[in-house]
Design an enzyme around this catalytic site. Structure first.
Site, PDB file in Angstrom:
ATOM      1  N   ASP A 240     -41.942  40.676 -50.613  1.00  0.00           N
ATOM      2  CA  ASP A 240     -41.405  41.968 -51.055  1.00  0.00           C
ATOM      3  C   ASP A 240     -39.887  41.836 -51.238  1.00  0.00           C
ATOM      4  O   ASP A 240     -39.347  40.718 -51.182  1.00  0.00           O
ATOM      5  CB  ASP A 240     -41.760  43.078 -50.053  1.00  0.00           C
ATOM      6  CG  ASP A 240     -41.043  42.909 -48.726  1.00  0.00           C
ATOM      7  OD1 ASP A 240     -40.379  41.875 -48.524  1.00  0.00           O
ATOM      8  OD2 ASP A 240     -41.132  43.822 -47.889  1.00  0.00           O
TER       9      ASP A 240
ATOM     10  N   TYR B  47     -48.087  41.786 -52.646  1.00  0.00           N
ATOM     11  CA  TYR B  47     -47.454  41.763 -51.323  1.00  0.00           C
ATOM     12  C   TYR B  47     -48.468  42.121 -50.226  1.00  0.00           C
ATOM     13  O   TYR B  47     -48.629  41.396 -49.243  1.00  0.00           O
ATOM     14  CB  TYR B  47     -46.260  42.732 -51.265  1.00  0.00           C
ATOM     15  CG  TYR B  47     -45.815  42.956 -49.850  1.00  0.00           C
ATOM     16  CD1 TYR B  47     -45.054  42.000 -49.202  1.00  0.00           C
ATOM     17  CD2 TYR B  47     -46.245  44.079 -49.126  1.00  0.00           C
ATOM     18  CE1 TYR B  47     -44.707  42.159 -47.868  1.00  0.00           C
ATOM     19  CE2 TYR B  47     -45.902  44.245 -47.801  1.00  0.00           C
ATOM     20  CZ  TYR B  47     -45.127  43.284 -47.179  1.00  0.00           C
ATOM     21  OH  TYR B  47     -44.801  43.440 -45.855  1.00  0.00           O
TER      22      TYR B  47
ATOM     23  N   GLU C 189     -49.218  48.241 -43.608  1.00  0.00           N
ATOM     24  CA  GLU C 189     -48.438  47.709 -44.731  1.00  0.00           C
ATOM     25  C   GLU C 189     -48.263  48.764 -45.832  1.00  0.00           C
ATOM     26  O   GLU C 189     -47.217  48.836 -46.460  1.00  0.00           O
ATOM     27  CB  GLU C 189     -49.097  46.450 -45.304  1.00  0.00           C
ATOM     28  CG  GLU C 189     -49.020  45.243 -44.377  1.00  0.00           C
ATOM     29  CD  GLU C 189     -47.585  44.822 -44.048  1.00  0.00           C
ATOM     30  OE1 GLU C 189     -46.665  45.132 -44.830  1.00  0.00           O
ATOM     31  OE2 GLU C 189     -47.378  44.212 -42.988  1.00  0.00           O
TER      32      GLU C 189
END
Ligand code: SF4
Length: 349
Positions: free
Chosen positions: A138, A120, A37
């Protein structure tokens, strides 16, 4: 009002058929989810895959990363951009070793206290790796929801952003929250793309407000989003003997990475600027080359000029003469790709 239960099952069915294959998927390892991520922020999946694979083979566990040198981490990140992500990942890994014995917590609120983990990433790690039913919101997800629910107001306004986040929050199903979040991400990346989405391929088209109204290309509403500041740099690629003049950045943008001099001077006056301000007498050694690098809110327009200085020239404050043989060990941002190519051409001469 559209009910989430109406479409979450359909979206999951679509995900089961069409999910993109990625090396970090199907693995229940919060550390790997975190690394993926961090790399995926502002970066395409295809770009991330080779970086992720190399990174994980060098640092297979959070402990391995926590024990690493920052220079090595930045080197592995070289070319991926947004280098503060790499520094924060390292800082965060050390923090997890100290505070949690090397095991990432599952609570998104605790995750958010770790360096480099924002709302996020906390949502992504908690839902994907731990199965906690929280959203991961996001820009892609905001775009999908603003179209789906027909939110036609400025998504930069806090109250509108809150509204979208609350829609996202209530949409996450209690079972398969990680798959659901990844399904929304995949939809935003492959079908509900910025600009004109491909509604004919979308599993949610019959639920979608923007598709019904025909205004998907205008959503989300982000006034002034395309305003980017432009900075013009004259970039001398200075060779002195077998050394190049470089500077390790101390600014927050590209912090810690190596760059050629970025000078705010008229290219025509470069030799006299170098002489007066940097005490280097140099002469042009080839044709200037134009280069452009686009950051999120900034564009660098560069004129890259090959130059030669006498061997043994002194380095100005903050700069270093780096032997050409040592270039491969330094981490450069991709903004320096053209200057590096010019330097390689100059060295070969
Ligand atoms: Fe996006 Fe079109 Fe799907 Fe609506 S129907 S979510 S606009 S791709």
């Amino acid at each position: 009002m559209l009910e989430h239960s109406d479409f979450s099952g359909i979206l999951l069915e679509w995900y089961d058929r069409c999910a993109r294959s990625m090396p970090w998927r199907g693995i229940q390892d919060p550390y790997r989810t975190w690394v993926s991520e961090a790399m995926l922020q502002q970066t395409r999946v295809e770009t991330v895959i080779p970086y992720y694979t190399k990174f994980i083979s060098r640092f297979p566990s959070l402990q391995d990363l926590a024990e690493a040198d920052e220079a090595e981490v930045l080197k592995l990140w070289e070319g991926l951009g947004y280098y503060s992500r790499a520094r924060n990942l390292l800082k965060g890994a050390r923090q997890v070793m100290e505070q949690y014995g090397g095991i990432l917590p599952r609570d998104p609120l605790l995750l958010r206290k770790i360096s480099g983990i924002g709302p996020y990433t906390a949502g992504a790690v908690a839902s994907i790796a731990f199965g906690v039913p929280v959203p991961a919101v996001d820009g892609n997800v905001l775009r999908v929801y603003s179209r789906l629910f027909g939110i036609r107001e400025n998504i930069r306004l806090p109250e509108i952003r809150k509204k979208l986040e609350s829609l996202a929050s209530s949409a996450v199903p209690a079972d398969r929250p990680g798959d659901y979040n990844q399904a929304v991400m995949d939809l935003g990346a492959t079908v509900c793309v910025p600009g004109t989405p491909d509604c004919s391929r979308c599993p949610l088209s019959s639920f979608c407000s923007a598709c019904a109204e025909g205004d998907a290309a205008d959503l989300p509403v982000i006034p002034g989003a395309s305003l980017q500041k432009v900075l013009c740099w004259t970039v001398p690629v200075l060779l002195s003997g077998d050394c190049l003049l470089l500077r390790r950045r101390t600014e927050s943008l590209l912090h810690g990475l190596w760059c050629f001099p970025l000078l705010d001077c008229d290219p025509e006056e470069l030799p006299s600027f170098l002489e007066k301000k940097m005490h280097i007498s140099a002469r042009p050694a080839g044709e200037p080359v134009k280069a452009r690098h686009v950051f999120t809110h900034l564009i660098w327009e560069m004129l890259v000029i090959p130059m030669e200085a006498p061997p043994g020239s002194d380095a100005p404050d903050g700069y270093h003469w780096i032997p050409v043989s040592g270039l491969d060990r330094l981490a450069f941002p991709s903004a320096m790709n053209v200057p590096l190519a010019v330097a390689r051409g100059l060295i070969k001469k």
